[in-house]
Scaffold this motif. Structure first.
Motif, mmCIF file in Angstrom:
data_model
loop_
_atom_site.group_PDB
_atom_site.id
_atom_site.type_symbol
_atom_site.label_atom_id
_atom_site.label_comp_id
_atom_site.label_asym_id
_atom_site.label_seq_id
_atom_site.Cartn_x
_atom_site.Cartn_y
_atom_site.Cartn_z
ATOM 1 N N ILE A 256 0.842 -1.193 0.000
ATOM 2 C CA ILE A 256 0.000 0.000 0.000
ATOM 3 C C ILE A 256 0.874 1.239 0.000
ATOM 4 O O ILE A 256 2.062 1.189 0.335
ATOM 5 N N ALA B 266 -1.634 5.698 2.560
ATOM 6 C CA ALA B 266 -2.616 4.735 3.049
ATOM 7 C C ALA B 266 -2.131 4.081 4.340
ATOM 8 O O ALA B 266 -2.912 3.834 5.253
ATOM 9 N N ALA B 267 -0.816 3.803 4.393
ATOM 10 C CA ALA B 267 -0.254 3.199 5.601
ATOM 11 C C ALA B 267 -0.364 4.152 6.791
ATOM 12 O O ALA B 267 -0.692 3.737 7.914
ATOM 13 N N GLU C 290 -3.945 4.376 8.033
ATOM 14 C CA GLU C 290 -4.316 3.190 8.797
ATOM 15 C C GLU C 290 -3.836 3.312 10.237
ATOM 16 O O GLU C 290 -4.547 2.923 11.177
ATOM 17 N N GLU C 291 -2.650 3.872 10.438
ATOM 18 C CA GLU C 291 -2.144 4.062 11.795
ATOM 19 C C GLU C 291 -2.948 5.121 12.538
ATOM 20 O O GLU C 291 -3.248 4.969 13.730
ATOM 21 N N ALA D 286 -6.015 5.810 11.973
ATOM 22 C CA ALA D 286 -7.320 5.188 12.250
ATOM 23 C C ALA D 286 -7.237 4.244 13.437
ATOM 24 O O ALA D 286 -8.227 4.050 14.151
ATOM 25 N N LEU D 287 -6.056 3.675 13.681
ATOM 26 C CA LEU D 287 -5.879 2.803 14.841
ATOM 27 C C LEU D 287 -6.142 3.572 16.133
ATOM 28 O O LEU D 287 -6.786 3.070 17.058
ATOM 29 N N ARG E 153 -9.928 4.309 16.319
ATOM 30 C CA ARG E 153 -10.696 3.124 16.720
ATOM 31 C C ARG E 153 -10.538 2.841 18.207
ATOM 32 O O ARG E 153 -11.467 2.372 18.866
#
Length: 230
Positions: free
Chosen positions: A3, A7-8, A11-12, A14-15, A18
């Motif tokens: 990716i 994008a990477a 994702e972090e 978003a961690l 979340r």
């Protein structure tokens, strides 16, 4: 397939988002913000089972919001970064500004009335220096014992009626509790104002006061979070 770097990164990010998505984790962060806490104590304070608390704490740890250490068999948690306090408060601010249900709940805590503006920490520090304020710490007694603003009286919301005769009706009263998610100070201010007292809540709570580098006193012999003399 690999990716993209963007994008990477997302994702972090978003961690972290979340990790903040469960009310139980916000309750755990609120408790950890008071100071280091054992896993069992965190479970007890939040009403979670130890197994459930552990799962939520691991999610917070993976997101880098808390760190842990072992003391014998005990696992002790702390915030990894003071910026987490700001993140928690920013979440509150965005919700208060944009969610009608949040406004409805907060107005309910004030019996449908507009709550007075909070007292800034700078203003409270100045009033304490002048001796022109009564400060109430409305957290449970064990949290007060582990760290509190010097000169603050510890009284829970349910005990306010008992101390009403001792309060100066002409004095400014400032109530504080745990921080951005704590409602005790809202409830205390509403109750005191119903009796005609000039009560306001502190902007932030004990964690924010301490993070400013302001003095904090502790009574517990095995917990010292005092900033006095630093």
């Amino acid at each position: 397939m690999s990716i993209s770097p963007k994008a990477a990164l997302l994702e972090e990010y978003a961690l972290v988002a979340r990790a903040l998505s469960a009310p139980a984790r916000l309750m755990l962060l609120e408790q950890i913000a008071q100071g280091e806490r054992r896993e069992e104590a965190l479970a007890d304070k939040t009403g979670l089972t130890i197994a459930n608390a552990s799962r939520h704490l691991q999610s917070l740890r993976r997101a880098g919001l808390v760190a842990s250490r072992r003391d014998g068999k005990a696992v002790i948690y702390r915030l990894t970064d003071a910026k987490t306090l700001q993140l928690m408060d920013l979440l509150r601010i965005v919700a208060e500004r944009n969610l009608a249900e949040v406004e409805r709940i907060l107005r309910g805590l004030s019996d449908g009335q507009d709550a007075p503006e909070p007292v800034s920490r700078d203003e409270l520090a100045a009033r304490l220096a002048e001796g022109s304020v009564t400060v109430l710490d409305v957290r449970p007694s064990d949290e007060y014992a582990s760290g509190h603003i010097p000169g603050a009286l510890n009284v829970t919301v349910s005990e306010l009626e008992l101390i009403l005769p001792t309060l100066d009706p002409g004095a400014v009263i400032v109530a504080y509790c745990r921080g951005p998610y704590c409602i005790y100070a809202h409830q205390a201010v509403a109750a005191l104002r119903k009796h005609g007292l000039n009560a306001r809540r502190l902007d932030g709570g004990l964690p924010e006061w301490r993070e400013d580098g302001r003095p904090v006193r502790a009574r517990s012999p095995d917990v010292d979070i005092s900033n006095e003399g630093k």
